[in-house]
Motif scaffolding. Structure first.
Motif: not given
Length: 161
Positions: A130-153
């Motif tokens: 399984h694949q997802w994204i890690t990134l920094y948002m608002d100065g904090k580590q975060g994540y995105i999993d656009p494969s979680v239905f509905p709406g992404g995570l």
């Protein structure tokens, strides 16, 4: 200096409506034409523009969540699984041809993040995991999993899939 040269050599530059967007990710591989990539990039840019122009979104997390919801809505209309053209693993598959896997969803979301100005890491890229994204948002580590239905995570912290 050697590291910088190596990183720059891996960068891919896309041109879109007269400006270039540098990306350190391979979104399209060798099976997608420049015209197909431009079609998918136009949708990714329109999503980014829609989100970034909405003054209701005041934090990075709000912007990223809004973009993830839109990308996930595209994915929800797709057929899950491989196709002979390998569109499933690219933004073209998600936005245009209607074929996707988590790899394609991450690359579609990543292309939107490029146009929004965010840097990110594609977790488990090119692996049969399984694949997802890690990134920094608002100065904090975060994540995105656009494969979680509905709406992404999307959220702060470490993603535990």
């Amino acid at each position: 200096m050697q590291k910088l040269v190596f990183v720059l050599a891996l960068m891919v530059v896309f041109s879109f409506n007269g400006f270039s967007v540098a990306a350190a990710h391979d979104y399209y591989g060798s099976t997608i034409t420049a015209e197909q990539a431009a079609q998918a990039d136009a949708i990714a840019k329109s999503i980014a523009d829609e989100v970034m122009s909405n003054s209701a979104y005041t934090t990075d997390l709000q912007k990223v969540r809004a973009a993830a919801e839109i990308v996930t809505a595209y994915g929800a209309k797709c057929r899950y699984g491989n196709d002979e053209n390998k569109y499933y693993r690219s933004p073209y598959g998600v936005f245009i041809s209607g074929n996707m896997t988590c790899a394609g969803m991450v690359r579609a979301m990543g292309r939107v993040l490029d146009f929004m100005g965010y840097e990110y890491v594609h977790v488990n890229e090119n692996e049969w995991l399984h694949q997802w994204i890690t990134l920094y948002m608002d100065g904090k580590q975060g994540y995105i999993d656009p494969s979680v239905f509905p709406g992404g995570l999307a959220g702060y912290g470490e993603y535990r899939y």
